[in-house]
Design a protein around this motif. Structure first.
Motif, PDB file in Angstrom:
ATOM      1  N   THR A   1       8.736  -2.032  -2.038  1.00 51.24           N
ATOM      2  CA  THR A   1       8.478  -0.640  -2.406  1.00 51.24           C
ATOM      3  C   THR A   1       7.575   0.017  -1.378  1.00 51.24           C
ATOM      4  OG1 THR A   1       8.730  -1.160  -4.749  1.00 51.24           O
ATOM      5  CG2 THR A   1       7.579   0.882  -4.203  1.00 51.24           C
ATOM      6  N   LEU A   2       6.537  -0.693  -0.961  1.00 54.95           N
ATOM      7  CA  LEU A   2       5.630  -0.137   0.039  1.00 54.95           C
ATOM      8  C   LEU A   2       6.321   0.045   1.382  1.00 54.95           C
ATOM      9  CD1 LEU A   2       2.352  -2.108  -0.739  1.00 54.95           C
ATOM     10  CD2 LEU A   2       2.829   0.300  -1.202  1.00 54.95           C
ATOM     11  N   SER A   3       7.219  -0.861   1.731  1.00 57.76           N
ATOM     12  CA  SER A   3       7.889  -0.754   3.025  1.00 57.76           C
ATOM     13  C   SER A   3       8.916   0.371   3.033  1.00 57.76           C
ATOM     14  CB  SER A   3       8.556  -2.078   3.408  1.00 57.76           C
ATOM     15  OG  SER A   3       9.667  -2.332   2.585  1.00 57.76           O
ATOM     16  N   GLN A   4       9.368   0.813   1.884  1.00 61.36           N
ATOM     17  CA  GLN A   4      10.366   1.881   1.810  1.00 61.36           C
ATOM     18  C   GLN A   4       9.727   3.267   1.857  1.00 61.36           C
ATOM     19  OE1 GLN A   4      13.650   1.426   1.997  1.00 61.36           O
ATOM     20  NE2 GLN A   4      13.176  -0.727   2.240  1.00 61.36           N
ATOM     21  N   ARG A   5       8.429   3.335   1.608  1.00 57.25           N
ATOM     22  CA  ARG A   5       7.764   4.639   1.644  1.00 57.25           C
ATOM     23  C   ARG A   5       7.587   5.078   3.092  1.00 57.25           C
ATOM     24  NH1 ARG A   5       3.014   3.012  -2.468  1.00 57.25           N
ATOM     25  NH2 ARG A   5       4.283   2.919  -4.329  1.00 57.25           N
TER      26      ARG A   5
ATOM     27  N   GLN B   1       6.729  -5.199  -4.894  1.00 60.57           N
ATOM     28  CA  GLN B   1       5.671  -4.298  -4.426  1.00 60.57           C
ATOM     29  C   GLN B   1       5.739  -4.134  -2.912  1.00 60.57           C
ATOM     30  OE1 GLN B   1       2.184  -6.241  -5.961  1.00 60.57           O
ATOM     31  NE2 GLN B   1       2.209  -5.082  -7.878  1.00 60.57           N
ATOM     32  N   ARG B   2       5.934  -5.255  -2.204  1.00 62.48           N
ATOM     33  CA  ARG B   2       6.026  -5.179  -0.741  1.00 62.48           C
ATOM     34  C   ARG B   2       7.221  -4.348  -0.316  1.00 62.48           C
ATOM     35  NH1 ARG B   2       5.405 -11.197   0.593  1.00 62.48           N
ATOM     36  NH2 ARG B   2       7.626 -10.922   0.747  1.00 62.48           N
TER      37      ARG B   2
ATOM     38  N   TRP C   1       5.176  -5.106  11.224  1.00 61.61           N
ATOM     39  CA  TRP C   1       4.048  -4.622  10.436  1.00 61.61           C
ATOM     40  C   TRP C   1       3.145  -5.734   9.938  1.00 61.61           C
ATOM     41  CZ3 TRP C   1       6.707  -0.519   6.826  1.00 61.61           C
ATOM     42  CH2 TRP C   1       7.081   0.581   7.590  1.00 61.61           C
TER      43      TRP C   1
END
Length: 189
Positions: A100-104, A97-98, A136
């Motif tokens: 995935t969120l960092s790739q957006r 999840q982390r 971040w």
């Protein structure tokens, strides 16, 4: 007792134990875990049983294994392996999840950060993750080391190098055009 008899005794005790408990442990794990994880969990449980064969006081000799006496302890070992697997699975899901969120891409809030995102994208995946955890999430190198499995020293070195590469990339993009000025290199004459 000869060395061969001594070294063979734990193996014989373990084989007798496995013969007595493997099927009940398989059923136990099958009722509590996903079907595709049962074999791995059983293997992990048997590995722990092998390592702790001497901790089982009721297993006196290889020829005498009473399943009723050893199964409760074996179930406890299997429960521990199952709990470890569940914790590891949870950590993998949270990491995904982390990541995935960092790739957006960040939403454009007025400032154009395209150059920064391009420079981050040019970094190796692990270096990018280290920079993102530092920038971040506000983690220190020792905390990043814990999250990534690297040593704190390796994280510090990678972070320093990645920041230097980012600065170089961003400097190149923001530098005025390369080459000669139009008047440069001509003689006035």
């Amino acid at each position: 007792m000869t060395e061969q008899q001594t070294s063979g005794e734990p193996r014989a005790r373990f084989e007798a134990l496995v013969h007595a408990v493997a099927e009940p442990l398989h059923r136990f794990l099958s009722r509590r875990a996903d079907a595709d994880a049962v074999e791995d969990l059983l293997s992990e449980t048997l590995l722990v049983l092998w390592r702790r064969i001497d901790d089982l006081p009721t297993l006196a000799t290889a020829s005498e294994v009473d399943p009723d006496a050893v199964l409760p302890w074996c179930y406890g070992v299997a429960r521990g392996c199952l709990a470890n697997a569940r914790r590891a699975d949870g950590r993998r899901r949270r990491l995904m999840q982390r990541l995935t969120l960092s790739q957006r891409p960040l939403p454009a809030a007025g400032a154009d950060h395209t150059d920064l995102h391009d420079a981050l994208g040019a970094l190796r995946e692990l270096d990018r993750e280290i920079v993102l955890l530092w920038a971040w999430e506000g983690l220190a190198p020792r905390q990043i080391a814990e999250a990534t499995g690297l040593t704190p020293n390796a994280v510090s070195i990678r972070l320093h190098r990645a920041k230097r590469r980012l600065a170089t990339q961003l400097e190149r993009k923001n530098r005025p055009g390369t080459g000669h000025d139009s008047g440069e290199g001509r003689s006035e004459g």
